[in-house]
Design a protein around this motif. Structure first.
Motif, PDB file in Angstrom:
ATOM      1  N   THR A   1       0.839  -1.017   0.029  1.00 29.92           N
ATOM      2  CA  THR A   1       0.024   0.022  -0.072  1.00 29.92           C
ATOM      3  C   THR A   1       0.852   1.275  -0.068  1.00 29.92           C
ATOM      4  O   THR A   1       0.466   2.199  -0.695  1.00 29.92           O
ATOM      5  CB  THR A   1      -0.888   0.090   1.174  1.00 29.92           C
ATOM      6  N   ILE A   2       1.965   1.254   0.802  1.00 29.96           N
ATOM      7  CA  ILE A   2       2.869   2.420   0.850  1.00 29.96           C
ATOM      8  C   ILE A   2       3.308   2.632  -0.517  1.00 29.96           C
ATOM      9  O   ILE A   2       3.481   3.816  -1.044  1.00 29.96           O
ATOM     10  CB  ILE A   2       4.008   2.166   1.802  1.00 29.96           C
ATOM     11  N   MET A   3       3.952   1.451  -1.295  1.00 27.28           N
ATOM     12  CA  MET A   3       4.446   1.708  -2.609  1.00 27.28           C
ATOM     13  C   MET A   3       3.459   2.272  -3.579  1.00 27.28           C
ATOM     14  O   MET A   3       3.869   2.829  -4.447  1.00 27.28           O
ATOM     15  CB  MET A   3       5.157   0.460  -2.953  1.00 27.28           C
ATOM     16  N   ARG A   4       2.136   1.768  -3.488  1.00 29.01           N
ATOM     17  CA  ARG A   4       1.165   2.130  -4.565  1.00 29.01           C
ATOM     18  C   ARG A   4       0.697   3.578  -4.432  1.00 29.01           C
ATOM     19  O   ARG A   4       0.665   4.233  -5.547  1.00 29.01           O
ATOM     20  CB  ARG A   4      -0.122   1.254  -4.295  1.00 29.01           C
ATOM     21  N   ARG A   5       1.045   4.244  -3.272  1.00 28.10           N
ATOM     22  CA  ARG A   5       0.739   5.501  -3.119  1.00 28.10           C
ATOM     23  C   ARG A   5       2.141   6.417  -3.789  1.00 28.10           C
ATOM     24  O   ARG A   5       1.885   7.780  -3.693  1.00 28.10           O
ATOM     25  CB  ARG A   5       0.520   5.860  -1.382  1.00 28.10           C
ATOM     26  N   GLN A   6       3.147   5.879  -3.973  1.00 29.99           N
ATOM     27  CA  GLN A   6       4.052   6.530  -4.687  1.00 29.99           C
ATOM     28  C   GLN A   6       4.201   6.503  -6.102  1.00 29.99           C
ATOM     29  O   GLN A   6       5.236   6.791  -6.696  1.00 29.99           O
ATOM     30  CB  GLN A   6       5.399   6.258  -4.084  1.00 29.99           C
ATOM     31  N   ASN A   7       2.921   5.899  -6.781  1.00 27.56           N
ATOM     32  CA  ASN A   7       3.193   5.887  -8.160  1.00 27.56           C
ATOM     33  C   ASN A   7       3.359   7.173  -8.819  1.00 27.56           C
ATOM     34  O   ASN A   7       4.121   7.171 -10.108  1.00 27.56           O
ATOM     35  CB  ASN A   7       1.677   5.270  -8.611  1.00 27.56           C
ATOM     36  N   GLU A   8       2.814   8.289  -8.559  1.00 23.44           N
ATOM     37  CA  GLU A   8       2.970   9.615  -9.333  1.00 23.44           C
ATOM     38  C   GLU A   8       4.474   9.967  -9.289  1.00 23.44           C
ATOM     39  O   GLU A   8       4.991  10.401 -10.297  1.00 23.44           O
ATOM     40  CB  GLU A   8       1.808  10.606  -8.667  1.00 23.44           C
ATOM     41  N   ALA A   9       5.077   9.821  -7.995  1.00 19.78           N
ATOM     42  CA  ALA A   9       6.450  10.209  -7.832  1.00 19.78           C
ATOM     43  C   ALA A   9       7.374   9.592  -8.819  1.00 19.78           C
ATOM     44  O   ALA A   9       8.320   9.910  -9.604  1.00 19.78           O
ATOM     45  CB  ALA A   9       6.870   9.996  -6.412  1.00 19.78           C
ATOM     46  N   LEU A  10       7.108   8.068  -8.900  1.00 23.51           N
ATOM     47  CA  LEU A  10       7.933   6.968  -9.733  1.00 23.51           C
ATOM     48  C   LEU A  10       7.610   7.455 -11.091  1.00 23.51           C
ATOM     49  O   LEU A  10       8.764   7.611 -12.162  1.00 23.51           O
ATOM     50  CB  LEU A  10       7.445   5.803  -9.436  1.00 23.51           C
ATOM     51  N   GLU A  11       6.515   7.803 -11.620  1.00 25.00           N
ATOM     52  CA  GLU A  11       6.262   8.127 -12.922  1.00 25.00           C
ATOM     53  C   GLU A  11       6.818   9.423 -13.427  1.00 25.00           C
ATOM     54  O   GLU A  11       7.462   9.498 -14.447  1.00 25.00           O
ATOM     55  CB  GLU A  11       4.907   8.085 -13.178  1.00 25.00           C
ATOM     56  N   PHE A  12       6.932  10.584 -12.197  1.00 22.49           N
ATOM     57  CA  PHE A  12       7.630  11.651 -12.725  1.00 22.49           C
ATOM     58  C   PHE A  12       9.122  11.659 -12.756  1.00 22.49           C
ATOM     59  O   PHE A  12       9.701  12.063 -13.877  1.00 22.49           O
ATOM     60  CB  PHE A  12       7.291  12.698 -11.434  1.00 22.49           C
ATOM     61  N   LEU A  13       9.711  10.725 -11.764  1.00 23.65           N
ATOM     62  CA  LEU A  13      11.097  10.441 -12.078  1.00 23.65           C
ATOM     63  C   LEU A  13      11.414   9.732 -13.097  1.00 23.65           C
ATOM     64  O   LEU A  13      12.626  10.076 -13.872  1.00 23.65           O
ATOM     65  CB  LEU A  13      11.543   9.722 -10.794  1.00 23.65           C
ATOM     66  N   GLU A  14      10.682   8.921 -13.706  1.00 22.56           N
ATOM     67  CA  GLU A  14      11.030   8.143 -15.076  1.00 22.56           C
ATOM     68  C   GLU A  14      10.803   9.017 -16.268  1.00 22.56           C
ATOM     69  O   GLU A  14      11.671   9.083 -17.195  1.00 22.56           O
ATOM     70  CB  GLU A  14       9.675   7.118 -15.187  1.00 22.56           C
ATOM     71  N   GLU A  15       9.932   9.991 -16.016  1.00 25.57           N
ATOM     72  CA  GLU A  15       9.898  10.948 -17.334  1.00 25.57           C
ATOM     73  C   GLU A  15      11.315  12.008 -17.295  1.00 25.57           C
ATOM     74  O   GLU A  15      11.897  12.147 -18.180  1.00 25.57           O
ATOM     75  CB  GLU A  15       8.515  11.686 -17.148  1.00 25.57           C
ATOM     76  N   VAL A  16      11.697  12.277 -15.953  1.00 21.90           N
ATOM     77  CA  VAL A  16      12.758  13.111 -15.838  1.00 21.90           C
ATOM     78  C   VAL A  16      14.026  12.325 -16.219  1.00 21.90           C
ATOM     79  O   VAL A  16      14.813  12.869 -16.973  1.00 21.90           O
ATOM     80  CB  VAL A  16      13.101  13.471 -14.269  1.00 21.90           C
TER      81      VAL A  16
END
Length: 677
Positions: A139-154
């Motif tokens: 659950t903690i990791m699913r909440r970080q989905n937006e941060a992970l996607e942003f860092l992948e675009e960066v």
């Protein structure tokens, strides 16, 4: 760090992929089956291991992401500002901060549930706690989905950035859109930048490289800049402003006098004045491009005045160039590179480092101490010496002349002994022996060697007459000193022998009986040393009596049980023996102990203390008789036979009937959810 160092960042997975990677790794790397004969402690460890392994996997993956992505505040100001323009510094920091917090929360969840699992009282309770722990982590990791996607675009965008080194020698091209910046970059470097007849063809920074004076240079093409306030500039223009502000470079400001770019000459001059503060402490070259269409002399007077105002600035150079006909391209390249080299040298001379070096240097200037004229003195022999003339037959013969006469190089062998300074020249070719009459010749090179030898012999005779070399017994004041020195030398010899003899292999250097002393010897030595041995003698007699009585009692018991002859050691009743306290035993009457006599009788072999036999046989403990004990042993061996055949030791090696995880070998999975964990 340059932008090339940012391109090695590994891809950042999405939250769902992140969970698949971590949980499948946990499934593969940890045990998967629990059997009915497992103890509760082993079940707890089974699930604690899964929780800890999952936590370590999350830590490893998140730690790699946080370590690979750069910290903006630690980067070069140019790279820091460029990342801020492209990705928004606050958003970037927030994404990394969320991942760092998630890693901390996962560690806390694992710590809490491992503590609970230590007290799990059943298989069901332990399994539910493990599921709850992994579920909270997921659950903690699913909440970080937006941060992970942003860092992948960066990461994707950073990998497409050009490799710009902020510390390299740099030529920076700037100006209005469509004034010919990219065309010049294509001419002087091997870069292939898209060139089109419309504005803002270049939307990001482009880098090319050239060689000048055997040095590597980077040429950066920036997007076009429009003349409006900084707040109104878009990301494309801000990239140019960032490069101008933070890169130490030579600035090439391009102008199009033909106005084919769509902007007037006055607007281009006004833009130069607007961004001129960014040119501070940078050599500047104004490039009048498209000279094949319009030259500086063709301008109207009012436009010429505006351009002259730009060109008259301090430290501003100008070159007329045509990228279409290649006119002035080489001159512009040479002018810009030389200007940057001169500026770098001036900067170093103005720096504190140069001042520190110059302060350490002192140029000595000789000054006259009086008015006396001291003319140089040239000896008459030097004045009268004739100049060397190769053709003069009476010239001095050089070693080169002798070499030419005797066959030249490779044939002539120079005689190194011909310049020896000896009384007789015939001695120069003599062979000098190293040893003569059994003596080393080098020892007799000193002319005073014979006198020194005579002095040594006289000194030896004097010492011998004074009695210096007499017997060693007279060298010591007392017998005790002589014995102490002798004992010390014996110990040193013993240590040397023990360290050199590898055959000993940690065995005693002497048999134990060799170190035993009788009581009479001990008292004699102590009396000679000035000590009173009476207390030791009384103690030894008392211990001897106690040990003798004890030994006699043991003998009687053993004789009664094992029917041994009672007269075997009857004479040892009053003699000393080594007691239970570990005291050294000795003969009270000054005679050798019986065991020592026995050891010497056996040719020096050390005889151990008599073996003690147990009063009862432990193998028969709890058994009626020997037959019942034999039957118990047979039954025990029969029960262990199968396990021994399979070489199994205990609980951890017992037969496991099903070694295949059911979810991996249960056949083809059907359509639908695969969230089976």
């Amino acid at each position: 760090m340059s932008t090339s160092g940012l391109k090695a960042i590994a891809p950042v997975p999405k939250a769902s992929d992140f969970l698949d990677i971590v949980l499948s790794k946990t499934q593969r790397k940890t045990p998967t089956v629990i059997h009915k004969n497992f103890k509760i402690s082993r079940i707890r460890n089974f699930y604690m291991r899964k929780v800890k392994f999952t936590q370590d996997s999350f830590d490893e993956k998140l730690g790699a992401i946080l370590e690979e992505f750069p910290i903006i505040d630690d980067l070069h100001p140019f790279l820091s500002s460029l990342l801020n323009v492209l990705y928004d510094k606050n958003h970037y920091k927030l994404a990394l901060g969320q991942l760092r917090t998630a890693r901390h929360l996962i560690d806390q969840v694992a710590k809490d549930y491992v503590r609970l699992l230590k007290f799990g009282d059943s298989l069901y309770r332990c399994k539910q706690l493990k599921r709850a722990a992994l579920g909270r982590m997921a659950t903690i990791m699913r909440r970080q989905n937006e941060a992970l996607e942003f860092l992948e675009e960066v990461r994707k965008h950073i990998s497409r950035l050009p490799a710009i080194d902020p510390t390299a020698r740099t030529l920076l091209i700037c100006g209005y859109p469509n004034v010919g910046k990219s065309s010049f970059l294509n001419k002087v470097t091997r870069a292939d930048v898209d060139v089109q007849p419309y504005a803002f063809t270049t939307k990001s920074l482009f880098v090319g490289h050239l060689d000048y004076r055997y040095m590597r240079w980077q040429v950066i093409d920036t997007p076009g800049i429009l003349d409006h306030p900084l707040e109104e500039m878009n990301n494309i223009e801000m990239q140019s402003i960032t490069a101008l502000a933070h890169l130490k470079s030579c600035v090439l400001y391009f102008m199009d006098l033909s106005e084919q770019c769509g902007y007037s000459v006055e607007a281009q001059c006004q833009l130069f004045h607007a961004i001129k503060p960014l040119f501070a402490n940078k050599p500047t070259v104004v490039v009048l491009n498209k000279a094949d269409v319009s030259r500086l002399d063709d301008l109207a007077p009012e436009r010429r005045a505006a351009v002259d105002e730009v060109l008259s600035g301090e430290g501003v150079r100008h070159v007329q160039v045509s990228c279409y006909t290649d006119e002035g391209v080489a001159v512009l390249k040479t002018t810009a590179c030389d200007a940057l080299l001169e500026h770098r040298v001036d900067t170093k001379l103005k720096g504190n480092r140069v001042n520190a070096i110059l302060n350490r240097l002192h140029v000595a200037q000789p000054r006259a101490r009086d008015d006396v004229v001291r003319a140089p003195f040239i000896p008459d022999a030097v004045k009268g010496r004739k100049k060397y003339d190769r053709e003069d037959p009476s010239r001095r013969r050089l070693e080169r002349d002798i070499e030419a006469e005797e066959g030249g190089a490779g044939v002539y062998n120079i005689n190194l002994k011909k310049n020896y300074l000896l009384e007789n020249d015939e001695w120069k070719s003599d062979t000098m022996p190293e040893i003569m009459d059994g003596k080393n010749i080098a020892d007799f090179i000193d002319p005073d060697i014979l006198e020194k030898l005579d002095a040594l012999e006289r000194e030896e005779e004097k010492l011998e007459a004074e009695g210096f070399y007499e017997s060693e017994s007279e060298m010591y004041d007392s017998e005790d000193e002589r014995e102490a020195v002798a004992a010390k030398s014996a110990r040193e010899k013993k240590l040397v022998s023990q360290s050199t003899k590898k055959a000993m292999k940690n065995r005693a250097a002497l048999p134990r009986t060799a170190g035993l002393r009788t009581l009479s010897e001990l008292t004699t030595e102590m009396t000679r040393a000035g000590l009173d041995p009476s207390r030791i003698q009384e103690r030894a007699e008392m211990l001897a009596k106690v040990a003798g009585a004890k030994r006699k009692r043991q003998r009687e018991e053993e004789d009664a049980e094992m029917d041994v002859d009672e007269d075997e050691d009857a004479d040892m009743g009053g003699e000393g023996e080594e007691g239970e306290e570990g005291e050294e035993w000795m003969d009270v009457d000054g005679e050798e102990a019986p065991r020592l006599k026995k050891a010497k009788a056996n040719s020096g072999a050390v005889v151990a203390k008599g073996a003690r036999h147990p009063r009862s046989n432990r193998q028969l403990a709890g058994m009626r008789d020997q037959a019942q004990a034999s039957k118990a042993v047979k039954l025990r061996n029969l029960g262990q036979r199968e396990r021994n055949m399979h070489a199994r030791a205990g609980e951890s090696d017992r037969a496991i009937k099903v070694k295949m995880p059911k979810h991996l070998f249960a056949g083809k999975r059907k359509m639908g959810k695969t969230d089976r964990r």
